[in-house]
Design a protein around this motif. Structure first.
Motif, PDB file in Angstrom:
ATOM      1  N   THR A  14       5.764  -0.904  -2.275  1.00  0.00           N
ATOM      2  CA  THR A  14       4.525  -1.214  -1.760  1.00  0.00           C
ATOM      3  C   THR A  14       3.584  -0.108  -1.791  1.00  0.00           C
ATOM      4  N   TYR A  15       2.257  -0.207  -1.669  1.00  0.00           N
ATOM      5  CA  TYR A  15       1.332   1.040  -1.568  1.00  0.00           C
ATOM      6  C   TYR A  15       1.759   2.125  -0.618  1.00  0.00           C
ATOM      7  N   GLU A  16       1.942   1.661   0.650  1.00  0.00           N
ATOM      8  CA  GLU A  16       2.455   2.836   1.481  1.00  0.00           C
ATOM      9  C   GLU A  16       3.754   2.842   1.743  1.00  0.00           C
ATOM     10  N   SER A  75       0.235   5.090  -3.255  1.00  0.00           N
ATOM     11  CA  SER A  75       1.282   4.376  -3.964  1.00  0.00           C
ATOM     12  C   SER A  75       2.341   5.254  -4.124  1.00  0.00           C
ATOM     13  N   ASN A  78      -7.736   4.143   0.005  1.00  0.00           N
ATOM     14  CA  ASN A  78      -7.686   3.546  -1.225  1.00  0.00           C
ATOM     15  C   ASN A  78      -8.568   4.560  -2.181  1.00  0.00           C
ATOM     16  N   ASP A  88      -2.069  -6.869   0.705  1.00  0.00           N
ATOM     17  CA  ASP A  88      -1.578  -5.574   1.230  1.00  0.00           C
ATOM     18  C   ASP A  88      -2.557  -4.477   0.668  1.00  0.00           C
ATOM     19  N   TYR A  89      -3.980  -4.843   0.360  1.00  0.00           N
ATOM     20  CA  TYR A  89      -4.718  -3.731  -0.112  1.00  0.00           C
ATOM     21  C   TYR A  89      -5.140  -2.789   0.978  1.00  0.00           C
ATOM     22  N   PRO A  90      -4.836  -1.628   0.704  1.00  0.00           N
ATOM     23  CA  PRO A  90      -4.924  -0.355   1.673  1.00  0.00           C
ATOM     24  C   PRO A  90      -6.529  -0.066   1.896  1.00  0.00           C
ATOM     25  N   SER A 102       6.284  -6.569  -3.601  1.00  0.00           N
ATOM     26  CA  SER A 102       5.184  -5.712  -4.468  1.00  0.00           C
ATOM     27  C   SER A 102       3.853  -6.479  -4.018  1.00  0.00           C
ATOM     28  N   TRP A 109       2.652   5.256  -8.787  1.00  0.00           N
ATOM     29  CA  TRP A 109       1.896   4.187  -9.686  1.00  0.00           C
ATOM     30  C   TRP A 109       0.505   4.894 -10.401  1.00  0.00           C
ATOM     31  N   TRP A 147      -9.895  -1.842  -9.316  1.00  0.00           N
ATOM     32  CA  TRP A 147      -8.913  -2.125  -8.024  1.00  0.00           C
ATOM     33  C   TRP A 147      -9.622  -2.260  -6.826  1.00  0.00           C
TER      34      TRP A 147
END
Length: 806
Positions: free
Chosen positions: A360-362, A321, A227, A221-223, A385, A324, A213
């Motif tokens: 979404t992640y956040e 997340s 992460n 939207d990669y945190p 998403s 997830w 990942w």
């Protein structure tokens, strides 16, 4: 013509069946129009003095892990190799859909990816095929094969080998690999093992988790800041216990992993299963989620399985997340041939625990009510998403897990080893610390070690022997008379370049100083990692000093290049943007550097069609609202738009759950009962009162105090003689009054103008353990005319129940 071109022309002539006395300058008639796309490859026949040979097995085509099925979109390492002492000079490699002859582009499945351009290249006249770059002597080549999308069916990976004037083609068994599409793992429910395990002894496995990942593979939207992978938790277990499964609901332990990344409750649930679990599997959290293997080795853990506990499950949270995770559910390591699986390689996509509605992640915390079943994420779940794909394609896997057998213990039912490497792997795990040979076993000395079974840098084994001369006690078994250990050919070592292939050095970077002494650097990367999975130890970066213009002016001021422009301050309309640079070297004479280090300029965004809503960045998350147990934390941002522009509906505060260690809970007691009557009617007696434990102490809370108290009471002195009739009459009346006391209390409400119904039955306890409560009611049956409104009320009693700890 170059040597490479002449060689490819010769290979082509052999493949197409044109054996000529002299070699043409160009490969004429390589594919006629009637041949179709590049089907001339699949129709070529073996040529040369030897032709096709029966039982031919010098060359082999192997897919890493020897899978029988492929996961759509997954990447596999494909190796074409020759067994010692054979070698080859040329090759062709294709991937063809089963039942197709290669006439059309659609007949080919998946895509190859070149690992080393010195070894392989794509064929000019047949783009799906891979061939040699130069016709040199070699014993192996490797490429990557990316599996086709879902619905492609079975695929044949086929290779041809050119060795001198003999072509060994794809249809020979060892040069053809058949792989069929794997049935979707992420269906409605997790597949259950169909048969009981019949294997003997135990097997030991190593599970390695490769997190893929990353911002490169999953850019949306990669945190960047937070992460990570949470701590991994799992177990080897029986069919009677399920940690998690598709189509099922999560336990409280799984929920805490899925939402908070905390494995504490999950581990507690696993250990409570007793004999249903053989090994608890744990790995530490990874911050950040992805790093190259030469920087941080992939985490791994070892576990064991036996006949009754032959399944393996685990999970780890994708953070941040909503809920997830990735993992394996009830992976069966027992084979139907009564043996143990050699290796499992599985690419993983995220699944949703069904407890949070975030997309979404956040996303802020939004509990799912009612709770939903565990399901896989798909590319069509929600447009916001990070995995959304309007065409509904497969999600790029975020991780890969490799489960590999490293040892077997005890007597095995299936004593035939899978392969030589497996024997070496098992023997390598045996502990060879001290000689534990029983005194009743008399042996000869060990023989010298034999030569290694491998004469190359491939893994092999060597052996030594001893003779059992006498066994003094037949009830005591004597150990083996043969000993093995892994080895490689002469001149080879684990650090050999063939086990860790590095690229050439990239050119030196510019000197860090434009005037005077500085440093410069260069880099290289790992082209191929060792087959044993260990990290490469070769350096990937070098630095050295450099000097530019020794005669620097003392008043000069050296600055870096300008950085990138910041984003425009406005989302629409007119705004501002800025960029910066730094002073690398101030003037040597002590004067102030006059160069500008900040530039600001206007920027124009698209015209505003809606009321602008300018917001500050989110603040950091606050500390958890509690010092123990479950709490919340918040983060905020400010509205920067002028109030007169209108109302802004964007949220300015977000709240999410946080989990700290459980809080100590002190013992809770009920109120004291009334003192009882004196135990004696005359002389000295005692009074008693009691109370109940409504909640046992938990997590280190204060212990419970006493539940019963007693004190003395003294009535008038008892007469020694008989009582007269008046005294007996008086005492009889006293006893009658005491018996009627309870009746008077119960009728008090009637005297106040009410007639009450009897008490109802106690309702069910609110908890099964850990302390709950029960209630019962008494309601008014009849109100008399003279009753006051406040004097005739329903009555309720409460008591503690199920106070034993959970």
């Amino acid at each position: 013509m170059t040597l490479s071109g002449m060689w490819r022309a010769a290979v082509l002539l052999l493949l197409t069946g044109c054996v000529c006395a002299s070699m043409p300058e160009e490969p004429a008639d390589r594919a006629t129009p009637s041949d179709g796309y590049c089907s001339w490859i699949t129709r070529a026949q073996p040529h040369g003095a030897g032709g096709r040979r029966e039982g031919f097995s010098e060359f082999r085509l192997r897919v890493e892990g020897d899978p029988e099925h492929y996961q759509p979109g997954s990447t596999y390492r494909v190796t074409l190799y020759a067994t010692n002492p054979a070698y080859f000079r040329g090759f062709t490699l294709i991937a063809l859909k089963e039942g197709h002859n290669g006439d059309q582009e659609e007949d080919y499945a998946g895509n190859f990816q070149i690992i080393d351009e010195e070894d392989a290249q794509f064929m000019t006249n047949c783009p799906p095929a891979v061939t040699e770059s130069t016709p040199r002597r070699r014993t192996r080549i490797q490429v990557f094969w990316i599996a086709p999308p879902s619905g492609s069916g079975c695929v044949l990976l086929k290779a041809s080998i050119v060795q001198r004037k003999i072509i060994s083609f794809q249809d020979e068994g060892s040069l053809t690999k058949r792989m069929c599409e794997k049935e979707p793992q992420y269906g409605e429910t997790t597949d259950k093992p169909l048969l009981d395990c019949c294997a003997c002894g135990t097997a030991k496995y190593r599970v390695t988790f490769y997190g893929n990942w990353s911002e490169k593979l999953h850019p949306k939207d990669y945190p960047r800041r937070a992460n990570h992978w949470s701590a991994l938790i799992g177990a080897s277990h029986s069919k009677n216990y399920i940690l998690w499964e598709y189509g099922g609901y999560v336990s409280e332990g799984v929920k805490q992993v899925a939402e908070l990344g905390s494995p504490v409750k999950m581990e507690e649930e696993i250990r409570q299963k007793g004999d249903e679990v053989l090994t608890v599997i744990k790995m530490k959290a990874q911050w950040p989620a992805w790093q190259p293997l030469n920087v941080r080795a992939a985490p791994s853990a070892e576990f064991s399985v036996d006949r009754t506990r032959h399944l393996m499950s685990f999970l780890t949270m994708l953070g941040p997340s909503p809920d997830w995770n990735v993992g394996l559910s009830s992976e069966d390591l027992c084979t139907k041939e009564c043996g143990w699986v050699q290796k499992v390689v599985q690419d993983l996509i995220p699944w949703d625990a069904g407890t949070d509605n975030g997309v979404t992640y956040e996303s802020p915390n939004k509990p799912t009510t009612p709770q939903e079943k565990i399901r896989p994420l798909t590319s069509l779940d929600h447009p916001q998403s990070p995995f959304y794909d309007p065409e509904g394609g497969a999600i790029t896997p975020v991780a890969r897990v490799v489960v590999e057998r490293i040892a077997r213990k005890g007597e095995q039912c299936n004593i035939v080893p899978d392969n030589v490497d497996d024997i070496v792997a098992d023997i390598a795990q045996e502990e060879k610390e001290e000689d534990d040979t029983p005194e009743t076993c008399i042996y000869s000395n060990w023989s010298p070690w034999s030569a290694c079974s491998s004469s190359t840098c491939e893994k092999g084994k060597r052996m030594r022997q001893r003779m059992l001369k006498a066994q003094l006690d037949l009830s005591v078994p004597c150990p083996h008379t043969q000993d093995f250990e892994p080895c490689m050919g002469p001149g080879c070592s684990d650090e050999d370049a063939s086990t860790c292939m590095m690229s050439e050095w990239i050119t030196w970077s510019p000197c860090s100083m434009s005037c005077g002494a500085g440093v410069r650097s260069r880099e290289r990367y790992v082209k191929q990692f060792p087959d044993d999975g260990f990290a490469c130890t070769h350096s990937t970066e070098e630095t050295e000093p450099c000097t530019v213009n020794d005669d620097c002016s003392p008043s000069s001021c050296l600055v870096t290049e300008w950085g990138e422009w910041d984003a425009c301050s406005a989302t629409c309309g007119l705004g501002m943007k800025r960029r910066e640079r730094m002073v690398k070297m101030p003037p040597s004479d002590g004067s102030i550097c006059g160069a500008e280090v900040v530039e600001v300029e206007r920027c124009m965004m698209p015209e505003c069609h809606t009321i602008p809503c300018l917001l500050s960045p989110w603040s950091d998350w606050s500390d958890c609202s509690v010092t123990c147990g479950k709490g919340t934390r918040i983060r905020q941002r400010m509205l920067k738009s002028p109030v007169e522009l209108g109302e802004c509906k964007e949220e300015l505060e977000q709240v999410e759950k946080c989990m700290l260690p459980e809080c100590p809970m002190d013992c809770v007691m009920s109120e004291w009962s009334e003192w009882s009557e004196c135990s004696k009617s005359c002389g000295k007696g005692h009074l008693i009162r009691s109370r109940m434990i409504t909640l046992e102490p938990q997590f280190g809370g204060d212990l419970c105090p006493e539940t019963t108290q007693r004190k003395t009471c003294k009535i008038k002195k008892c007469n020694q003689g008989g009582l007269n009739s008046d005294e007996r009459k008086r005492r009889k009346e006293d006893r009658k009054k005491r018996r009627n006391k309870q009746g008077r209390e119960e009728s008090a409400d009637e005297l106040a103008g009410c007639k009450m119904k009897p008490w109802s039955a106690w309702i069910d306890c609110t908890k099964l353990c850990g302390g709950g409560i029960q209630e019962r009611l008494m309601t008014a049956k009849k109100r008399y005319k003279n009753a006051q409104v406040t004097s005739c009320k329903d009555r309720k009693e409460i008591r503690a129940c199920n106070v034993h700890p959970c």
